[in-house]
Design a protein around this motif. Structure first.
Motif, PDB file in Angstrom:
ATOM      1  N   PHE A 479       0.865  -1.184   0.000  1.00  0.00           N
ATOM      2  CA  PHE A 479       0.000   0.000   0.000  1.00  0.00           C
ATOM      3  C   PHE A 479       0.898   1.229   0.000  1.00  0.00           C
ATOM      4  O   PHE A 479       1.572   1.519   0.985  1.00  0.00           O
ATOM      5  CB  PHE A 479      -0.920   0.011   1.218  1.00  0.00           C
ATOM      6  N   GLU A 480       0.923   1.934  -1.113  1.00  0.00           N
ATOM      7  CA  GLU A 480       1.795   3.102  -1.247  1.00  0.00           C
ATOM      8  C   GLU A 480       1.311   4.247  -0.349  1.00  0.00           C
ATOM      9  O   GLU A 480       0.129   4.557  -0.288  1.00  0.00           O
ATOM     10  CB  GLU A 480       1.809   3.570  -2.702  1.00  0.00           C
ATOM     11  N   ALA A 481       2.257   4.854   0.363  1.00  0.00           N
ATOM     12  CA  ALA A 481       1.921   5.977   1.245  1.00  0.00           C
ATOM     13  C   ALA A 481       1.880   7.261   0.439  1.00  0.00           C
ATOM     14  O   ALA A 481       2.853   8.003   0.367  1.00  0.00           O
ATOM     15  CB  ALA A 481       2.940   6.087   2.376  1.00  0.00           C
ATOM     16  N   LYS A 487      -6.656   8.149  -2.311  1.00  0.00           N
ATOM     17  CA  LYS A 487      -7.884   8.487  -3.041  1.00  0.00           C
ATOM     18  C   LYS A 487      -8.371   7.317  -3.902  1.00  0.00           C
ATOM     19  O   LYS A 487      -9.574   7.087  -4.040  1.00  0.00           O
ATOM     20  CB  LYS A 487      -7.650   9.714  -3.920  1.00  0.00           C
ATOM     21  N   GLN A 488      -7.416   6.577  -4.469  1.00  0.00           N
ATOM     22  CA  GLN A 488      -7.781   5.446  -5.313  1.00  0.00           C
ATOM     23  C   GLN A 488      -8.409   4.307  -4.517  1.00  0.00           C
ATOM     24  O   GLN A 488      -9.108   3.467  -5.081  1.00  0.00           O
ATOM     25  CB  GLN A 488      -6.542   4.936  -6.058  1.00  0.00           C
ATOM     26  N   ASN A 489      -8.131   4.273  -3.222  1.00  0.00           N
ATOM     27  CA  ASN A 489      -8.653   3.202  -2.382  1.00  0.00           C
ATOM     28  C   ASN A 489      -9.668   3.720  -1.362  1.00  0.00           C
ATOM     29  O   ASN A 489      -9.840   3.127  -0.297  1.00  0.00           O
ATOM     30  CB  ASN A 489      -7.499   2.510  -1.654  1.00  0.00           C
ATOM     31  N   LEU A 503     -14.419   4.842   3.724  1.00  0.00           N
ATOM     32  CA  LEU A 503     -13.850   3.494   3.755  1.00  0.00           C
ATOM     33  C   LEU A 503     -12.522   3.502   3.006  1.00  0.00           C
ATOM     34  O   LEU A 503     -12.446   3.921   1.851  1.00  0.00           O
ATOM     35  CB  LEU A 503     -14.805   2.492   3.101  1.00  0.00           C
ATOM     36  N   ILE A 504     -11.471   3.054   3.681  1.00  0.00           N
ATOM     37  CA  ILE A 504     -10.141   2.985   3.078  1.00  0.00           C
ATOM     38  C   ILE A 504      -9.821   1.516   2.866  1.00  0.00           C
ATOM     39  O   ILE A 504      -9.669   0.752   3.821  1.00  0.00           O
ATOM     40  CB  ILE A 504      -9.079   3.640   3.975  1.00  0.00           C
ATOM     41  N   LYS A 505      -9.746   1.113   1.618  1.00  0.00           N
ATOM     42  CA  LYS A 505      -9.480  -0.284   1.263  1.00  0.00           C
ATOM     43  C   LYS A 505      -7.990  -0.535   1.362  1.00  0.00           C
ATOM     44  O   LYS A 505      -7.190  -0.059   0.555  1.00  0.00           O
ATOM     45  CB  LYS A 505      -9.981  -0.553  -0.160  1.00  0.00           C
ATOM     46  N   LYS A 506      -7.595  -1.273   2.401  1.00  0.00           N
ATOM     47  CA  LYS A 506      -6.176  -1.545   2.613  1.00  0.00           C
ATOM     48  C   LYS A 506      -6.017  -2.842   3.376  1.00  0.00           C
ATOM     49  O   LYS A 506      -6.606  -3.030   4.428  1.00  0.00           O
ATOM     50  CB  LYS A 506      -5.511  -0.406   3.399  1.00  0.00           C
ATOM     51  N   GLU A 507      -5.202  -3.746   2.858  1.00  0.00           N
ATOM     52  CA  GLU A 507      -4.886  -4.958   3.589  1.00  0.00           C
ATOM     53  C   GLU A 507      -3.923  -4.621   4.725  1.00  0.00           C
ATOM     54  O   GLU A 507      -2.911  -3.966   4.509  1.00  0.00           O
ATOM     55  CB  GLU A 507      -4.246  -6.005   2.674  1.00  0.00           C
TER      56      GLU A 507
END
Length: 911
Positions: A479-481, A487-489, A503-507
């Motif tokens: 996940f790029e900081a 915004k894309q996630n 909602l922030i989609k991040k593993e």
């Protein structure tokens, strides 16, 4: 310099890094992979652990040396800690370590404890930062300068740190109990050391200690987060592999604490504002199988609300709080019980009550539910650390100090296998009165004495060498900081009652999920005189509902490895949630129950107020608390009923005593509600089902009070220098503030950010104020500045702070004002702007790698409409600044003619 070189020859280990780099580098040898921790070694004895995690945008380099206060001899008390400070000074090849760390930004620190010393740097992930960190740690491993001139300045800084600790009654009592409990072993000595030893040690003596212990065969290097593994191994081989194995042989420590032969007592008489009771039992090394059972027993005894001691002491209001602690250490450890006592209780009578309850530990019959509950709590904590790779890598420091990194997994396995028979056995074996330190010596006959358990290195090796651990977990996606990637996630929306969500989609490693919600409520009129009620209410929200008891709530959250935290401040209820993907739905159901069905038992209200007031009573003469309280009171003049009013500590105590349950219930029913709320969730969750869960949690939870944002009033600050005497306190605090009007959307804001950065906030102790007070003159342990520029109002301020010895008040006051005056008169230089810009940018890059930062950015956007792009826009505006603009803004807003300063400490002390 001749003397320094001669002292190095004593250990035949002083090597110039520039010469060894020219030698053939060595690639680390692969040893094993234990649950994602990859172990390597070098021929010179260095151990290397790689913990890759592509989901991170940061990395940490952490080097652990197996030296702490346990290794200190006569006259060396505090030497390991003092050396830790000195290794942030300079090296022969790279020069000024602090300046380099400052220029690079990020986060860096060093810590010293009983068995180990460590240094770590957290930076944004890239090859340059990785290479530099490894090269730097290699250089300061063998090429630290350790100059007498630097040591002379650092004495007072370390002494000041010592004095800060001396202000804490519970901490000082704990030190005295430890020193009484241990006759011979160094665990009885404070790591920060003897003030006399600290002040008298010479640089050449410190160098002998350094060259003995700071060598590759006594160190473990940990690299964790997002990094190129092959390059990491290459750099390790190039810089650390080139250092030869030292010829000296490290002698093992061999002191074993004898079995205690009677209960001991300590009575400590000294200045303080709180009453405390402590009790210590000798236990076992971290490597011993009994350690996990003793930890679990501590949880069974003290957990809120199910603990046996909690029920008999806190529930009955005999004491205000109880905690337990067993450190992870190499040799035989200890379990310490700390008890806070309200000032209206008789301390000696309470001590005897506590002893009576402690005497019941060996005879209590523990249940399967007790063990299950404790195991769930401990495993939750273990998993929470494990799934934050940066924290996990730093946390390994303690486990490595205890003998080997695999011991942490063996401890977890032992916890998972615990039975009530294990708990009963350790309760009977170790928790005897003749193994306890709380009182005077009492002669007795035929005692069954508890002997210290010793583990040799060979035993630890035999215990750990073939351990493979559990199967590797699925790696989280990268996940790029960056704001672009955020915004894309990112997805946003509204619930039926108006709650805005993001909602922030991040593993996240382990399937973890984080959430943060803020619920602004009511208006200044309806909240008048009720902020204390809101604060107490927030702490009572987990004490029981119509369908769940306090125990059931806490037990289920522990079983789900989850946490819910509440806080109320001003006019906002904040809710923080930490859970996992598979538990998210149930945890939110529990949260909904807490928000709509809480019952606020009368006894819990009484206990909470007692605990709060006991804490406040202990801070009535604490310099930091007094200084920050009085600075706020001197710079604002609100009516007592205002939500912005700052009460005195005594006023706060009196206000808490007056709160009634009916007021809590009224606030809960009529003030709280979610219809004006916002919140964000980070995790690998499916959007549609997540929105439905949020709707079920908050969609029908509404406030009956009309919401209007309360805005602070601007009060112009005036010249003031006021002392507040806190008798017999070893430390003092200086604070100052200048008020002005500005918002974050102001055209001057970017330049003011950098002005503050250069003056007092930026870099790794390299801004002007900390450089003058700590680095140049050594008159403050910590000094700097900070700004408060809001979004919704123009009531802004700039503040400075310094922690000092009371006898240095005049010097600190003069130095601080001179630095401010110099900046206002002559301005900053273009070079200062350039160097601070780099560290400021790197610090922001590091911060952007944190899930908390992502949630804060989203919540600010949802609540105030601040675009996510503003994070990058501010950086672009700052990058475009000219030094003339920064200097102009500094002069525009800051003036010594408007600075209010307060000083809290015992200024009647003499040199």
């Amino acid at each position: 310099m001749r003397n320094l070189l001669l002292s190095g020859i004593l250990y035949c280990s002083f090597v110039s890094l520039s010469s060894v780099y020219a030698q053939k580098s060595e690639m680390p040898k692969y040893i094993t992979n234990v649950e994602g921790v990859k172990e390597y070694s070098l021929n010179n004895g260095l151990k290397v652990l790689l913990i890759p995690d592509a989901s991170q945008s940061n990395m940490v380099v952490n080097i652990v040396y197996n030296v702490g206060s346990r290794n200190e001899g006569y006259g060396e008390k505090g030497m390991a800690h003092l050396l830790e400070h000195m290794l942030f000074k300079s090296t022969k090849n790279l020069g000024d370590i602090k300046k380099m760390l400052s220029d690079k930004g990020g986060a860096a620190n060093g810590t010293t404890w009983l068995d180990r010393t460590n240094y770590y740097e957290v930076f944004p992930s890239n090859d340059e930062n990785l290479k530099w960190s490894i090269e730097m740690e290699a250089d300061r491993m063998i090429n630290a300068t350790i100059l007498q001139t630097d040591l002379d300045k650092e004495f007072s800084v370390v002494r000041n740190e010592f004095e800060i600790g001396e202000n804490n009654p519970d901490g000082v009592l704990q030190e005295r109990i430890l020193s009484t409990a241990y006759l011979w072993h160094n665990y009885g000595n404070s790591t920060i050391g003897s003030k006399e030893d600290i002040e008298r040690v010479k640089a050449n003596t410190l160098r002998v200690f350094y060259e003995k212990y700071y060598q590759p065969d006594n160190a473990t290097l940990i690299i964790a987060g997002k990094f190129d593994e092959q390059k990491a191994l290459q750099y390790v081989g190039q810089y650390l592999g080139a250092i030869p194995r030292p010829k000296r042989v490290l002698d093992k420590t061999y002191t074993i604490e004898p079995a205690q032969d009677g209960e001991k007592f300590v009575e400590l008489n000294r200045a303080g504002d709180s009453k405390n009771v402590g009790a210590l039992y000798h236990t076992v090394p971290y490597a011993d199988k009994d350690f996990a059972a003793i930890d679990a027993l501590g949880e069974i005894l003290t957990a809120d609300p199910s603990g046996y001691l909690y029920k008999t002491l806190v529930e009955t209001q005999k004491v205000s709080s109880v905690y337990v602690w067993q450190p992870n250490v190499r040799d035989a450890s200890f379990m310490y019980f700390g008890v806070a006592v309200p000032n209206d209780k008789d301390i000696k009578a309470t001590r005897d009550i506590v002893r009576t309850e402690l005497d019941k530990i060996p005879t209590t019959k523990y249940t399967d539910q007790d063990v299950s509950r404790a195991k769930a709590k401990i495993i939750k904590q273990i998993e929470g650390v494990k799934n934050n790779t940066i924290s996990f890598a730093i946390n390994l420091t303690e486990i490595i100090g205890a003998g080997d990194f695999r011991l942490g997994y063996l401890y977890r396995d032992a916890v998972e296998k615990l039975t009530k028979e294990d708990i009963q056995r350790v309760a009977e074996k170790y928790f005897r009165s003749n193994n306890r330190t709380v009182g005077i010596f009492i002669p007795s006959k035929d005692e069954q004495r508890v002997k210290s358990v010793e583990y040799t290195d060979e035993q630890v090796l035999a215990l750990t060498k073939d351990y493979k651990g559990k199967a590797l977990e699925k790696e989280a996606a990268a996940f790029e900081a960056s704001i672009k990637n955020l915004k894309q996630n990112f997805a946003e929306g509204k619930l039926s009652n108006g709650v805005k969500y993001g909602l922030i989609k991040k593993e996240i490693k382990g399937g973890k999920v984080q959430a943060n919600f803020k619920f602004p409520v009511s208006n200044e009129k309806d909240l008048a005189g009720k902020t204390d009620t809101g604060g107490i209410l927030a702490q009572l929200l987990k004490t029981g509902t119509k369908t769940r008891t306090k125990e059931q709530i806490q037990d289920r959250l522990d079983q789900l490895k989850s946490s819910i935290y509440f806080n109320f401040s001003g006019q906002t209820l904040s809710v923080n949630i930490s859970t996992y993907k598979e538990s998210f739905k149930e945890v939110m159901e529990i949260l909904n129950d807490l928000l709509v069905n809480s019952t606020f038992p009368e006894n819990e209200l009484t206990k909470t107020i007692t605990e709060y007031n006991t804490y406040l009573e202990s801070n009535l003469n604490d310099p930091q608390t007094v200084a920050f309280t009085e600075l706020s009171r001197q710079t604002t003049k609100y009516d007592k009923s205002s939500i912005f009013y700052t009460p005195t500590i005594q006023e706060q105590i009196d206000a808490f005593k007056k709160i009634k349950q009916t007021e809590i219930v009224d606030f809960y029913k009529n003030i709280l509600g979610g219809n004006n709320g916002i919140g964000s969730v980070v995790g690998d969750l499916e959007a549609k089902s997540t929105v439905q869960i949020l709707e079920n949690t908050f969609g029908k939870w509404n406030s009956k009070s009309k919401y209007e944002l309360a805005k602070p009033t601007y009060f112009e600050t005036k010249v003031l220098d006021k002392d507040y005497i806190t008798p017999d306190k070893e430390n003092a605090v200086a604070l100052g503030r200048i008020g002005f009007k500005m918002t974050r959307s102001s055209a001057d804001y970017p330049a003011f950010v950098m002005a503050n950065e250069i003056l007092g906030s930026g870099g790794f102790l390299s801004a002007r104020i900390p450089m003058r007070l700590r680095e140049k003159e050594g008159i403050s342990y910590g000094a700097g500045s900070f700004i408060d520029v809001p979004i919704t109002s123009d009531v802004a301020s700039w503040s400075y702070y310094a922690f000092l010895n009371p006898t240095k008040k005049s010097a600190v006051e003069t130095a601080t004002k001179e630095e401010i005056a110099k900046a206002l008169k002559d301005g900053f230089t273009a070079e200062e702007l350039k160097s601070n810009l780099v560290s400021w940018q790197n610090e922001r890059k590091t911060r952007l790698g944190s899930d908390d930062t992502l949630m804060n950015l989203v919540n600010t956007y949802l609540q105030y409409g601040v675009p996510l792009e503003d994070y990058d826009d501010l950086e672009n505006k700052v990058k475009a600044l000219k030094v003339e603009e920064v200097n102009a803004v500094l002069k525009k807003y800051l003036s010594l003619d408007k600075m209010t300063s307060v000083y809290a400490g015992d200024f009647n002390k003499k040199l």
